[in-house]
Design a protein around this motif. Structure first.
Motif, PDB file in Angstrom:
ATOM      1  N   ALA A 127     -37.299 -63.453  13.835  1.00 32.11           N
ATOM      2  CA  ALA A 127     -35.911 -64.175  13.882  1.00 32.11           C
ATOM      3  C   ALA A 127     -35.137 -63.095  14.203  1.00 32.11           C
ATOM      4  O   ALA A 127     -33.903 -63.546  14.546  1.00 32.11           O
ATOM      5  CB  ALA A 127     -35.361 -64.965  12.126  1.00 32.11           C
ATOM      6  N   TYR A 128     -34.956 -62.187  13.536  1.00 33.41           N
ATOM      7  CA  TYR A 128     -33.532 -61.569  14.272  1.00 33.41           C
ATOM      8  C   TYR A 128     -34.039 -60.226  15.826  1.00 33.41           C
ATOM      9  O   TYR A 128     -32.922 -60.656  16.328  1.00 33.41           O
ATOM     10  CB  TYR A 128     -33.846 -59.693  13.071  1.00 33.41           C
ATOM     11  CG  TYR A 128     -32.929 -60.029  11.831  1.00 33.41           C
ATOM     12  CD1 TYR A 128     -31.777 -60.596  11.875  1.00 33.41           C
ATOM     13  CD2 TYR A 128     -33.988 -59.631  10.825  1.00 33.41           C
ATOM     14  CE1 TYR A 128     -31.516 -61.419   9.788  1.00 33.41           C
ATOM     15  CE2 TYR A 128     -33.459 -59.295   9.415  1.00 33.41           C
ATOM     16  CZ  TYR A 128     -32.287 -60.410   9.297  1.00 33.41           C
ATOM     17  OH  TYR A 128     -31.173 -60.356   7.468  1.00 33.41           O
ATOM     18  N   GLN A 129     -34.899 -60.876  16.386  1.00 29.74           N
ATOM     19  CA  GLN A 129     -35.528 -60.448  17.786  1.00 29.74           C
ATOM     20  C   GLN A 129     -34.187 -61.647  18.002  1.00 29.74           C
ATOM     21  O   GLN A 129     -33.846 -61.010  19.476  1.00 29.74           O
ATOM     22  CB  GLN A 129     -36.268 -59.903  17.673  1.00 29.74           C
ATOM     23  CG  GLN A 129     -36.897 -58.363  17.407  1.00 29.74           C
ATOM     24  CD  GLN A 129     -38.163 -58.481  18.069  1.00 29.74           C
ATOM     25  OE1 GLN A 129     -39.376 -59.610  17.840  1.00 29.74           O
ATOM     26  NE2 GLN A 129     -38.417 -57.344  18.026  1.00 29.74           N
ATOM     27  N   ARG A 130     -34.984 -63.020  17.594  1.00 26.98           N
ATOM     28  CA  ARG A 130     -34.563 -64.438  17.889  1.00 26.98           C
ATOM     29  C   ARG A 130     -32.453 -64.589  18.122  1.00 26.98           C
ATOM     30  O   ARG A 130     -32.012 -64.575  18.843  1.00 26.98           O
ATOM     31  CB  ARG A 130     -34.974 -65.786  18.160  1.00 26.98           C
ATOM     32  CG  ARG A 130     -36.188 -65.949  18.483  1.00 26.98           C
ATOM     33  CD  ARG A 130     -37.163 -66.527  17.766  1.00 26.98           C
ATOM     34  NE  ARG A 130     -37.462 -66.909  16.131  1.00 26.98           N
ATOM     35  CZ  ARG A 130     -37.802 -67.602  15.480  1.00 26.98           C
ATOM     36  NH1 ARG A 130     -38.503 -66.787  15.730  1.00 26.98           N
ATOM     37  NH2 ARG A 130     -37.348 -67.234  14.772  1.00 26.98           N
ATOM     38  N   ALA A 131     -32.110 -64.265  17.273  1.00 29.90           N
ATOM     39  CA  ALA A 131     -31.117 -64.010  17.001  1.00 29.90           C
ATOM     40  C   ALA A 131     -30.368 -62.657  17.554  1.00 29.90           C
ATOM     41  O   ALA A 131     -29.060 -63.213  17.951  1.00 29.90           O
ATOM     42  CB  ALA A 131     -30.563 -63.310  15.479  1.00 29.90           C
ATOM     43  N   LEU A 132     -30.664 -61.304  17.455  1.00 27.26           N
ATOM     44  CA  LEU A 132     -30.025 -60.669  19.225  1.00 27.26           C
ATOM     45  C   LEU A 132     -30.106 -61.226  20.013  1.00 27.26           C
ATOM     46  O   LEU A 132     -29.384 -61.237  20.730  1.00 27.26           O
ATOM     47  CB  LEU A 132     -30.816 -59.366  18.360  1.00 27.26           C
ATOM     48  CG  LEU A 132     -30.242 -58.385  19.474  1.00 27.26           C
ATOM     49  CD1 LEU A 132     -28.710 -57.667  19.388  1.00 27.26           C
ATOM     50  CD2 LEU A 132     -31.302 -57.530  19.928  1.00 27.26           C
ATOM     51  N   ALA A 133     -30.910 -61.861  20.642  1.00 27.01           N
ATOM     52  CA  ALA A 133     -30.935 -62.427  21.652  1.00 27.01           C
ATOM     53  C   ALA A 133     -29.943 -63.698  22.146  1.00 27.01           C
ATOM     54  O   ALA A 133     -29.475 -63.814  23.166  1.00 27.01           O
ATOM     55  CB  ALA A 133     -32.263 -63.223  22.640  1.00 27.01           C
ATOM     56  N   ILE A 134     -29.824 -64.473  21.208  1.00 28.25           N
ATOM     57  CA  ILE A 134     -28.679 -65.612  21.415  1.00 28.25           C
ATOM     58  C   ILE A 134     -27.607 -65.002  21.373  1.00 28.25           C
ATOM     59  O   ILE A 134     -26.686 -64.970  21.674  1.00 28.25           O
ATOM     60  CB  ILE A 134     -29.133 -66.520  20.078  1.00 28.25           C
ATOM     61  CG1 ILE A 134     -30.353 -67.080  19.988  1.00 28.25           C
ATOM     62  CG2 ILE A 134     -28.250 -67.022  19.527  1.00 28.25           C
ATOM     63  CD1 ILE A 134     -30.782 -67.834  18.912  1.00 28.25           C
ATOM     64  N   THR A 135     -27.190 -63.661  20.133  1.00 29.75           N
ATOM     65  CA  THR A 135     -25.664 -63.354  20.251  1.00 29.75           C
ATOM     66  C   THR A 135     -25.425 -62.283  21.506  1.00 29.75           C
ATOM     67  O   THR A 135     -24.262 -62.208  21.907  1.00 29.75           O
ATOM     68  CB  THR A 135     -25.947 -62.478  18.783  1.00 29.75           C
ATOM     69  OG1 THR A 135     -26.314 -62.971  17.590  1.00 29.75           O
ATOM     70  CG2 THR A 135     -24.540 -61.891  18.735  1.00 29.75           C
ATOM     71  N   THR A 136     -26.845 -62.141  21.709  1.00 32.31           N
ATOM     72  CA  THR A 136     -26.761 -60.964  22.852  1.00 32.31           C
ATOM     73  C   THR A 136     -25.926 -61.887  24.183  1.00 32.31           C
ATOM     74  O   THR A 136     -25.288 -61.832  25.079  1.00 32.31           O
ATOM     75  CB  THR A 136     -27.412 -60.197  23.812  1.00 32.31           C
ATOM     76  OG1 THR A 136     -27.836 -59.517  22.993  1.00 32.31           O
ATOM     77  CG2 THR A 136     -27.399 -59.522  24.793  1.00 32.31           C
ATOM     78  N   ASN A 137     -26.487 -63.165  24.771  1.00 37.14           N
ATOM     79  CA  ASN A 137     -26.426 -64.342  25.688  1.00 37.14           C
ATOM     80  C   ASN A 137     -24.795 -64.375  25.376  1.00 37.14           C
ATOM     81  O   ASN A 137     -23.952 -64.906  26.202  1.00 37.14           O
ATOM     82  CB  ASN A 137     -26.865 -65.015  25.646  1.00 37.14           C
ATOM     83  CG  ASN A 137     -28.878 -65.114  26.262  1.00 37.14           C
ATOM     84  OD1 ASN A 137     -28.967 -64.083  26.811  1.00 37.14           O
ATOM     85  ND2 ASN A 137     -29.738 -65.885  25.843  1.00 37.14           N
ATOM     86  N   HIS A 179     -18.320 -58.326  20.798  1.00 37.32           N
ATOM     87  CA  HIS A 179     -19.446 -57.545  21.250  1.00 37.32           C
ATOM     88  C   HIS A 179     -20.145 -56.884  19.466  1.00 37.32           C
ATOM     89  O   HIS A 179     -20.689 -56.559  18.828  1.00 37.32           O
ATOM     90  CB  HIS A 179     -18.970 -56.156  21.444  1.00 37.32           C
ATOM     91  CG  HIS A 179     -19.983 -55.235  21.699  1.00 37.32           C
ATOM     92  ND1 HIS A 179     -20.311 -54.098  21.748  1.00 37.32           N
ATOM     93  CD2 HIS A 179     -20.753 -55.220  22.780  1.00 37.32           C
ATOM     94  CE1 HIS A 179     -22.257 -53.799  22.555  1.00 37.32           C
ATOM     95  NE2 HIS A 179     -21.488 -54.158  23.192  1.00 37.32           N
ATOM     96  N   SER A 180     -18.607 -57.271  18.364  1.00 37.87           N
ATOM     97  CA  SER A 180     -19.580 -56.716  17.423  1.00 37.87           C
ATOM     98  C   SER A 180     -20.426 -57.335  15.948  1.00 37.87           C
ATOM     99  O   SER A 180     -20.435 -57.131  15.901  1.00 37.87           O
ATOM    100  CB  SER A 180     -17.863 -56.847  16.662  1.00 37.87           C
ATOM    101  OG  SER A 180     -17.758 -58.375  16.072  1.00 37.87           O
ATOM    102  N   ASP A 181     -20.437 -58.761  16.848  1.00 36.85           N
ATOM    103  CA  ASP A 181     -21.556 -59.608  16.288  1.00 36.85           C
ATOM    104  C   ASP A 181     -22.477 -59.128  16.784  1.00 36.85           C
ATOM    105  O   ASP A 181     -23.781 -59.557  16.394  1.00 36.85           O
ATOM    106  CB  ASP A 181     -21.184 -60.906  17.303  1.00 36.85           C
ATOM    107  CG  ASP A 181     -20.245 -62.079  16.579  1.00 36.85           C
ATOM    108  OD1 ASP A 181     -19.903 -61.523  15.297  1.00 36.85           O
ATOM    109  OD2 ASP A 181     -20.097 -63.335  16.652  1.00 36.85           O
ATOM    110  N   VAL A 182     -22.798 -59.026  18.284  1.00 33.76           N
ATOM    111  CA  VAL A 182     -23.865 -58.208  18.848  1.00 33.76           C
ATOM    112  C   VAL A 182     -24.382 -56.952  18.127  1.00 33.76           C
ATOM    113  O   VAL A 182     -25.783 -56.684  17.213  1.00 33.76           O
ATOM    114  CB  VAL A 182     -23.892 -57.516  20.400  1.00 33.76           C
ATOM    115  CG1 VAL A 182     -25.637 -56.729  21.156  1.00 33.76           C
ATOM    116  CG2 VAL A 182     -23.515 -59.003  21.129  1.00 33.76           C
ATOM    117  N   TRP A 183     -23.643 -56.022  17.580  1.00 38.67           N
ATOM    118  CA  TRP A 183     -23.615 -54.470  17.306  1.00 38.67           C
ATOM    119  C   TRP A 183     -24.256 -54.982  15.960  1.00 38.67           C
ATOM    120  O   TRP A 183     -24.992 -54.447  14.372  1.00 38.67           O
ATOM    121  CB  TRP A 183     -21.939 -54.422  16.504  1.00 38.67           C
ATOM    122  CG  TRP A 183     -21.927 -53.219  18.131  1.00 38.67           C
ATOM    123  CD1 TRP A 183     -23.456 -52.815  19.163  1.00 38.67           C
ATOM    124  CD2 TRP A 183     -20.682 -52.764  18.553  1.00 38.67           C
ATOM    125  NE1 TRP A 183     -22.153 -52.285  19.881  1.00 38.67           N
ATOM    126  CE2 TRP A 183     -20.542 -51.945  19.402  1.00 38.67           C
ATOM    127  CE3 TRP A 183     -19.598 -52.826  17.422  1.00 38.67           C
ATOM    128  CZ2 TRP A 183     -19.523 -51.846  19.762  1.00 38.67           C
ATOM    129  CZ3 TRP A 183     -18.471 -52.485  18.058  1.00 38.67           C
ATOM    130  CH2 TRP A 183     -17.902 -51.749  19.248  1.00 38.67           C
TER     131      TRP A 183
END
Length: 197
Positions: A91-101, A110-114
């Motif tokens: 779930a966190y990997q998907r959230a990171l991918a969405i946040t990066t997009n 950028h703080s959301d990505v971090w």
């Protein structure tokens, strides 16, 4: 009572070229009455002490079996925890991918990505720690069943394993206490001490 005895001896002599054998039989016997039961009590003491040591051995065996059950149940709990951590990492990997997009599109800072990266790293760390914990319980089970931990494995059941607690009656007979090895050992120790008196 107690008693002792001894046998005879043979004396061979040679005189004027002829040999002769003389036999002499010696008998000695003594007997002491065991008026106060000292010998019988000593025997009883030794028997009770032996029974106490056997109960101690049964108690040690029971403790090891209890440790085996605890380690096995802990291993199964680690399996369930690992399944939970694995889904959390996904779930966190998907959230990171969405946040990066979202960051790449200029929608999110950028703080959301971090923050998403930090959450993912934390979940991965917990997953790795739980894997080590499971491995420790698996090694403990291997040692307790007499297997080599390097070659011993227990397949993971994930969340499919469900513990079943047996029904325990509300009232238990007091005779169950007599079956406990530690209580049996204490009782035999008292009997042995009583035989010494």
């Amino acid at each position: 009572g107690t008693g002792t005895g001894s046998g005879g001896t043979t004396v061979s002599t040679v005189s004027n070229g002829r040999s002769s054998n003389n036999y002499r039989l010696e008998l000695q016997a003594s007997w002491q009455p065991d008026l106060f039961g000292k010998i019988g009590n000593t025997v009883r003491n030794a028997r009770y002490t032996q029974q106490a040591r056997l109960a101690d051995l049964a108690n040690a065996r029971l403790a090891l079996q209890g440790e085996l059950v605890t380690d096995y149940l802990s291993l199964r709990a680690a399996d369930a925890q690992l399944a939970l951590y694995a889904s959390t990492v996904d779930a966190y990997q998907r959230a990171l991918a969405i946040t990066t997009n979202r960051y790449n599109q200029g929608i999110a800072p950028h703080s959301d990505v971090w923050q998403a990266q930090s959450q993912l790293a934390s979940a991965q760390s917990q997953f790795a720690g739980e894997k080590r914990t499971r491995a420790q319980f698996e090694d403990a089970v291997a040692v307790l069943v007499g297997e080599n931990p390097a070659t011993f494995t227990i397949a993971s059941l994930g969340t499919a394993w469900q513990p079943v607690t047996p029904d325990i009656p509300v009232a238990l007979p007091s005779t169950l206490l007599e079956r406990r090895p530690d209580i049996a050992s204490a009782e035999r120790e008292i009997a042995a001490a009583n035989a010494e008196i």
